[in-house]
Design a protein around this motif. Structure first.
Motif, mmCIF file in Angstrom:
data_model
loop_
_atom_site.group_PDB
_atom_site.id
_atom_site.type_symbol
_atom_site.label_atom_id
_atom_site.label_comp_id
_atom_site.label_asym_id
_atom_site.label_seq_id
_atom_site.Cartn_x
_atom_site.Cartn_y
_atom_site.Cartn_z
ATOM 1 N N GLY A 85 21.605 43.518 48.777
ATOM 2 C CA GLY A 85 22.977 43.149 49.107
ATOM 3 C C GLY A 85 23.793 42.377 48.598
ATOM 4 N N LEU A 86 25.957 42.857 48.662
ATOM 5 C CA LEU A 86 25.908 41.447 47.730
ATOM 6 C C LEU A 86 26.703 40.453 48.453
ATOM 7 C CD1 LEU A 86 28.163 41.543 45.149
ATOM 8 C CD2 LEU A 86 29.146 42.265 46.104
ATOM 9 N N GLU A 87 25.293 39.557 48.214
ATOM 10 C CA GLU A 87 25.581 38.197 49.150
ATOM 11 C C GLU A 87 25.461 36.936 47.957
ATOM 12 O OE1 GLU A 87 26.038 37.996 52.279
ATOM 13 O OE2 GLU A 87 26.151 40.105 52.822
ATOM 14 N N SER A 88 24.397 37.210 46.761
ATOM 15 C CA SER A 88 24.873 36.379 45.760
ATOM 16 C C SER A 88 24.658 36.730 44.402
ATOM 17 C CB SER A 88 23.662 35.422 46.272
ATOM 18 O OG SER A 88 22.436 35.963 45.881
ATOM 19 N N GLY A 89 25.136 35.869 43.703
ATOM 20 C CA GLY A 89 24.872 36.929 42.141
ATOM 21 C C GLY A 89 25.469 36.313 41.105
ATOM 22 N N ILE A 90 25.344 36.480 40.236
ATOM 23 C CA ILE A 90 25.934 35.356 39.322
ATOM 24 C C ILE A 90 26.919 37.037 38.289
ATOM 25 C CG2 ILE A 90 25.856 34.480 36.713
ATOM 26 C CD1 ILE A 90 23.307 32.843 38.302
ATOM 27 N N ILE A 91 28.179 35.923 37.683
ATOM 28 C CA ILE A 91 29.062 37.346 37.214
ATOM 29 C C ILE A 91 29.222 36.836 36.441
ATOM 30 C CG2 ILE A 91 30.792 39.048 36.938
ATOM 31 C CD1 ILE A 91 30.699 38.775 40.061
ATOM 32 N N ARG A 92 28.758 36.896 34.960
ATOM 33 C CA ARG A 92 28.728 36.178 33.298
ATOM 34 C C ARG A 92 29.932 37.466 32.087
ATOM 35 N NH1 ARG A 92 23.398 37.374 30.639
ATOM 36 N NH2 ARG A 92 24.104 39.272 31.757
ATOM 37 N N ILE A 93 30.656 36.775 32.453
ATOM 38 C CA ILE A 93 32.541 37.648 31.648
ATOM 39 C C ILE A 93 32.422 37.146 29.579
ATOM 40 C CG2 ILE A 93 34.764 38.265 31.905
ATOM 41 C CD1 ILE A 93 33.873 38.083 35.297
ATOM 42 N N GLY A 94 32.632 37.453 29.218
ATOM 43 C CA GLY A 94 33.229 37.249 27.689
ATOM 44 C C GLY A 94 34.807 37.534 28.132
ATOM 45 N N THR A 95 35.540 36.808 27.716
ATOM 46 C CA THR A 95 36.790 37.011 27.512
ATOM 47 C C THR A 95 37.261 36.269 26.285
ATOM 48 O OG1 THR A 95 38.455 36.112 28.506
ATOM 49 C CG2 THR A 95 37.219 34.741 28.778
ATOM 50 N N ILE A 272 25.128 44.405 40.736
ATOM 51 C CA ILE A 272 25.194 44.892 41.309
ATOM 52 C C ILE A 272 27.383 44.166 41.793
ATOM 53 C CG2 ILE A 272 24.917 43.897 43.951
ATOM 54 C CD1 ILE A 272 25.227 46.650 45.675
ATOM 55 N N ALA A 273 27.154 42.801 41.965
ATOM 56 C CA ALA A 273 27.915 41.663 41.594
ATOM 57 C C ALA A 273 29.041 42.037 40.800
ATOM 58 C CB ALA A 273 27.727 40.962 41.803
ATOM 59 N N SER A 274 29.139 42.734 39.549
ATOM 60 C CA SER A 274 29.532 42.403 38.240
ATOM 61 C C SER A 274 30.288 44.128 37.810
ATOM 62 C CB SER A 274 28.635 42.793 36.526
ATOM 63 O OG SER A 274 28.178 41.045 36.228
ATOM 64 N N ARG A 275 29.307 44.548 39.382
ATOM 65 C CA ARG A 275 29.982 46.318 38.175
ATOM 66 C C ARG A 275 31.345 46.198 39.815
ATOM 67 N NH1 ARG A 275 25.041 48.267 39.744
ATOM 68 N NH2 ARG A 275 25.136 49.174 41.428
ATOM 69 N N HIS A 276 30.802 45.332 41.308
ATOM 70 C CA HIS A 276 32.156 45.845 41.774
ATOM 71 C C HIS A 276 33.102 44.178 40.881
ATOM 72 C CE1 HIS A 276 30.743 46.592 46.123
ATOM 73 N NE2 HIS A 276 29.382 47.109 45.491
ATOM 74 N N PHE A 277 32.978 43.270 40.973
ATOM 75 C CA PHE A 277 33.948 42.986 40.264
ATOM 76 C C PHE A 277 34.748 43.361 39.159
ATOM 77 C CE2 PHE A 277 35.519 39.711 37.471
ATOM 78 C CZ PHE A 277 37.080 38.865 38.369
ATOM 79 N N MET A 278 33.972 44.278 37.782
ATOM 80 C CA MET A 278 34.906 45.370 37.272
ATOM 81 C C MET A 278 35.654 46.285 38.529
ATOM 82 S SD MET A 278 31.874 46.106 34.563
ATOM 83 C CE MET A 278 32.460 47.494 33.935
ATOM 84 N N GLU A 279 35.258 46.692 39.221
ATOM 85 C CA GLU A 279 36.177 47.535 39.614
ATOM 86 C C GLU A 279 37.192 46.869 40.498
ATOM 87 O OE1 GLU A 279 33.221 49.458 42.517
ATOM 88 O OE2 GLU A 279 32.464 50.553 41.563
ATOM 89 N N PHE A 280 36.903 45.964 40.803
ATOM 90 C CA PHE A 280 37.965 45.313 41.582
ATOM 91 C C PHE A 280 39.087 44.756 40.638
ATOM 92 C CE2 PHE A 280 39.921 40.851 42.309
ATOM 93 C CZ PHE A 280 40.412 40.500 43.408
#
Length: 291
Positions: A85-95, A272-280
């Motif tokens: 589940g989406l309880e933890s995870g690291i989202i790595r972003i280039g910006t 999954i955390a990155s996919r959810h954040f992209m949708e957000f």
């Protein structure tokens, strides 16, 4: 897998000692990991000097494959955590600077209110840097002008107008709008963003050659230079929010804007955390209008 991580970390930090500190190992342990991998590959990956550790020619050749193995393993572990589940995870972003300063802090704060166990890693650079980070798997996705990555999957978010930046005392600052031809005649400070340069492309599109006096990689440095009357520039509206510089900002005629988009390799393979954040992000920012 620790051997591959050690090599990547040595390259990132420039030395065995710093890599060991960040990984939580002794320097001897990191050296043994590298030596074990070198023995397996039948070559030497690093040369050491007082300046630190540098890749050998063989090391340069093998590094992309080592990174691929390491990042693939990280994705495997992320996929395993996804099942929990989406309880933890690291989202790595280039910006790039304007997005990391004006969009991401608020977006991250709001997202973490729903998913407090999620953590973020931000890697900042120009378009070329962000593209490279995405391709090698060092980040999950990145913010970029889609024109810089025509062969990559993108989600357009918003149009960001480009504006003329002038010293307040400059004669052009008294006008409501500044023509592109008038800007081209002035000492011009060009923002280098990598493969794509929106101002330079716009000048060329209209058959105009600007009087480029400086090439700079940082938006804030350019604003400081304009403040000191070293020249004029064209910068995106997003970076010009919350100005702390004594500069004049004017619309350009004809108007110019850049598209800001999310870029990624394959969405279904992302954590999954990155996919959810992209949708957000898409839900919050994707509009037809300007920033």
């Amino acid at each position: 897998m620790n051997r591959y991580q050690a090599v990547v970390k040595i390259v990132d930090t420039g030395g065995f000692t710093k890599a060991a500190e960040e990984l939580g190992y002794t320097q001897s342990a990191v050296s043994q990991m590298v030596q074990s991998l070198e023995n397996e590959l039948g070559t030497i990956l690093f040369t050491r000097s007082k300046k630190g550790a540098e890749l050998t020619p063989d090391g340069e050749e093998l590094l992309p494959y080592i990174k691929n193995i390491y990042h693939a393993y990280r994705e495997l572990k992320e996929k395993q955590r996804e099942m929990e589940g989406l309880e933890s995870g690291i989202i790595r972003i280039g910006t790039f600077a304007s997005v990391s300063c004006h969009w991401l802090p608020g977006l991250m704060k709001e997202f973490r209110e729903s998913y407090p166990g999620v953590h973020f890693e931000l890697y900042q650079g120009d378009y070329n840097t962000v593209e490279e980070l995405i391709r090698e798997g060092s980040v999950d996705f990145g913010f970029i002008n889609p024109e810089a990555v025509p062969d990559m999957k993108t989600i357009p978010l918003r149009e960001d107008p480009m504006l003329a930046v002038l010293p307040p005392s400059h004669p052009l600052a008294a006008r409501d709008k500044v023509s592109l031809k008038a800007l081209a005649r002035e000492p011009f400070i060009l923002l280098e963003e990598g493969r794509v340069s929106e101002p330079l492309d716009f000048f060329h599109k209209h058959g105009i050659i600007p009087n480029i006096q400086y090439r700079v990689h940082d938006d804030y440095t350019i604003m400081s230079m304009v403040e000191k009357e070293l020249g004029v520039a064209i910068l995106p509206e997003l970076i010009l929010n919350r100005l702390n510089y004594n500069i004049a900002v004017k619309e350009i005629e004809p108007c110019l804007s850049r598209t800001i988009a999310l870029a990624f390799k394959e969405k279904k393979t992302l954590p999954i955390a990155s996919r959810h954040f992209m949708e957000f992000i898409s839900g919050k920012l994707k509009t037809a209008g300007p920033v």
